[in-house]
Design an enzyme around this catalytic site. Structure first.
Site, PDB file in Angstrom:
ATOM      1  N   LYS A   5     -14.093   0.001  -4.278  1.00  0.00           N
ATOM      2  CA  LYS A   5     -14.762   0.895  -3.352  1.00  0.00           C
ATOM      3  C   LYS A   5     -15.904   1.525  -3.919  1.00  0.00           C
ATOM      4  CE  LYS A   5     -12.502   1.251   1.083  1.00  0.00           C
ATOM      5  NZ  LYS A   5     -11.692   2.337   2.269  1.00  0.00           N
ATOM      6  N   HIS A  33       8.417 -26.810  -1.853  1.00  0.00           N
ATOM      7  CA  HIS A  33       8.015 -27.727  -2.452  1.00  0.00           C
ATOM      8  C   HIS A  33       6.828 -27.412  -3.703  1.00  0.00           C
ATOM      9  CE1 HIS A  33      10.682 -31.149  -0.113  1.00  0.00           C
ATOM     10  NE2 HIS A  33      10.620 -29.683   0.602  1.00  0.00           N
ATOM     11  N   GLU A  57       0.557  -1.623   0.002  1.00  0.00           N
ATOM     12  CA  GLU A  57       0.223   0.123   0.194  1.00  0.00           C
ATOM     13  C   GLU A  57       0.689   1.776   0.420  1.00  0.00           C
ATOM     14  OE1 GLU A  57      -4.060  -1.192   1.832  1.00  0.00           O
ATOM     15  OE2 GLU A  57      -2.990   0.483   2.415  1.00  0.00           O
TER      16      GLU A  57
HETATM   17  O1  PA5 Z   1      -2.854   1.690   5.505  1.00  0.00           O
HETATM   18  C1  PA5 Z   1      -4.750   1.705   6.322  1.00  0.00           C
HETATM   19  O2  PA5 Z   1      -4.323   3.097   5.762  1.00  0.00           O
HETATM   20  C2  PA5 Z   1      -5.136   0.847   5.515  1.00  0.00           C
HETATM   21  O3  PA5 Z   1      -4.684  -0.466   5.143  1.00  0.00           O
HETATM   22  C3  PA5 Z   1      -6.343   0.712   6.603  1.00  0.00           C
HETATM   23  O4  PA5 Z   1      -5.850   0.458   7.677  1.00  0.00           O
HETATM   24  C4  PA5 Z   1      -7.181  -0.389   6.219  1.00  0.00           C
HETATM   25  O5  PA5 Z   1      -8.338   0.116   5.315  1.00  0.00           O
HETATM   26  C5  PA5 Z   1      -8.652  -0.016   7.511  1.00  0.00           C
HETATM   27  O6  PA5 Z   1      -8.896   0.922   7.237  1.00  0.00           O
HETATM   28  P1  PA5 Z   1      -9.778   1.277   8.853  1.00  0.00           P
HETATM   29  O7  PA5 Z   1      -8.841   1.440  10.534  1.00  0.00           O
HETATM   30  O8  PA5 Z   1     -10.305   3.384   8.573  1.00  0.00           O
HETATM   31  O9  PA5 Z   1     -10.669   0.798   9.047  1.00  0.00           O
END
Ligand code: PA5
Length: 447
Positions: free
Chosen positions: A419, A305, A284
């Site tokens: 989303k 394996h 990310e």
């Molecule tokens: O690293 C990030 O910002 C994302 O992976 C969030 O942790 C994830 O989308 C969950 O978001 P939230 O904590 O707002 O529910």
């Protein structure tokens, strides 16, 4: 040496020392950005040394309460809001903790998928046990955990009554905004704050990770101590003195030479979720604007394996970062067999860890010979202290890597695309037109 450290000799056939040194200036600039006071989303950099003692006491107090009155503890969250806790708990617990909780509740995770089968199966486990819940969402609006919380809150209130359920529901969210914050205030749930300047995937050392890990009986103070010592050790802007910056530079140089996939490799099954946490952190943070190393993981010897053939002889786009645990948590000796029908007596008296280590060394040589550079992260043992150290090491390396690559390592604009489509298809009123368009396209795709 009782600390996490990087060895990179096997990479020197692929990257020259001089190339590493030439990155010194870029590292210095990136270091300054990471340590800029008041920098956006940089709250995690000094978090281990800021040590909010009152908050830590509250987290430990809540964990004690949960442990004293629960046989099952449900952690609801997705992405950065659950992977760190799951990684730490798996790393430091019994391999079969489902059947080996000597004290404290069994821990289940929810809200990290939208599967009805998963949720229905989870509900099957709850009726004959006392339950507590920790719902974790920084934005407080993420769909998967919000749906899971709605279902499980309704379950808790039906089972315990609204007043008693309240004592068993713990919320971790933003201090000011979001639907979850509002709900927690209205219902009077015990709440923990995720600092505004700490993003989800950098939040494992806030209550996001600390509360579930404390409920699992882990020594969270020791985890923070490990991270704080790492903060000091990895604070130098000098590339020659900072292993985590060297790791970032080496992976960046390998990427420049066409190594587009990094495999995080470990020989301990209890690191499976640590690899998941690491993948999310780097995936990310770096994967944007058409750039970024694809983070993947392998558990050896198991995956030797399955994926081992590809690693050895497939497309030469891979490099490996091996987490080498120097001392196993437990040892098992291979027995002597007088008949030696399986021909293993040459190993009698040796430990399984000895075998695991020879596998690691043999694989290191084979993969390096096969054109797969290996970075090695030496970890003295899997303890809470080194767990904290590892979390901090990779977070800092990731921040620096993003800057070297020229992307913002703290946003995730690409996550919005699915989303938007999902909300439109689910029938969100303000997305009605988009829904029509998408339905038309789907008809073309799915006859
Ligand atoms: O690293 C990030 O910002 C994302 O992976 C969030 O942790 C994830 O989308 C969950 O978001 P939230 O904590 O707002 O529910």
């Amino acid at each position: 040496m009782d600390r996490v450290r990087l060895e990179y000799k096997s990479v020197l056939g692929f990257v020259a020392e001089e190339e590493i040194r030439r990155q010194g200036e870029a590292v210095l600039l990136a270091h300054k950005r990471l340590h800029a006071k008041g920098g956006e989303a940089l709250g995690w950099v000094d978090l281990p040394v800021r040590r909010d003692l009152q908050q830590l006491d509250e987290v430990i107090g809540a964990a004690d309460q949960i442990r004293s009155h629960s046989q099952a503890f449900l952690v609801i969250g997705i992405g950065g809001s659950y992977l760190g806790a799951r990684a730490g708990i798996q790393m430091l617990s019994h391999s079969f903790c489902e059947v080996h909780y000597s004290s404290g509740p069994a821990i289940y995770f929810a809200g990290h998928n939208a599967s009805s089968t998963y949720m229905a199966d989870l509900l099957d486990l709850l009726d004959d046990r006392d339950i507590s819940i920790n719902v974790i969402s920084k934005s407080g609006t993420t769909t998967e955990p919000a749906i899971a919380f709605r279902i499980l809150r309704e379950y808790m209130e039906r089972r315990y009554g609204k007043r008693m359920a309240k004592e068993r529901i713990f919320v971790t969210t933003d201090g000011k905004k979001g639907a979850l914050k509002k709900l927690a205030d209205e219902e009077g749930y015990t709440s923990f704050v995720i600092p505004a300047d700490v993003g989800g995937r950098y939040s494992v050392l806030t209550p996001v990770g600390l509360l579930p890990m404390a409920v699992a009986g882990l020594d969270v103070e020791e985890i923070i101590r490990g991270a704080a010592d790492a903060h000091a050790r990895l604070g130098s802007s000098d590339l020659a003195k900072n292993d985590c910056y060297r790791y970032a530079v080496l992976r960046y140089l390998l990427y420049q030479k066409g190594k587009a996939v990094e495999l995080l490799v470990s020989y301990e099954p209890c690191l499976q979720y640590f690899a998941e946490w690491w993948k999310q952190l780097f995936g990310e943070s770096e994967g944007k604007e058409g750039k970024g190393i694809f983070p993947a993981s392998c558990l050896y010897t198991t995956d030797l394996h399955s994926l081992g053939q590809y690693v050895q002889e497939g497309r030469r786009i891979l490099f490996e970062t091996v987490i080498d645990i120097e001392r196993p948590r437990r040892e098992v000796q291979i027995p002597e067999d007088s008949a030696d029908r399986d021909g293993l007596n040459y190993l009698a008296g040796k430990t399984m860890d000895y075998v695991n280590r020879q596998a690691l060394l043999g694989t290191l040589l084979a993969h390096t010979d096969g054109g797969v550079p290996n970075l090695i992260l030496k970890v003295p043992q899997l303890s809470p202290y080194h767990c904290g150290e590892l979390f901090y090491f990779f977070q800092k390396a990731c921040g620096l890597s993003g800057y070297l690559l020229g992307v913002n390592p703290f946003d995730q604009p690409g996550v919005e695309a699915y989303k938007k489509n999902m909300f439109a298809l689910l029938g969100k009123p303000e997305l009605a037109q988009r829904r029509q368009e998408l339905q038309g396209r789907l008809e073309d795709l799915t006859p």
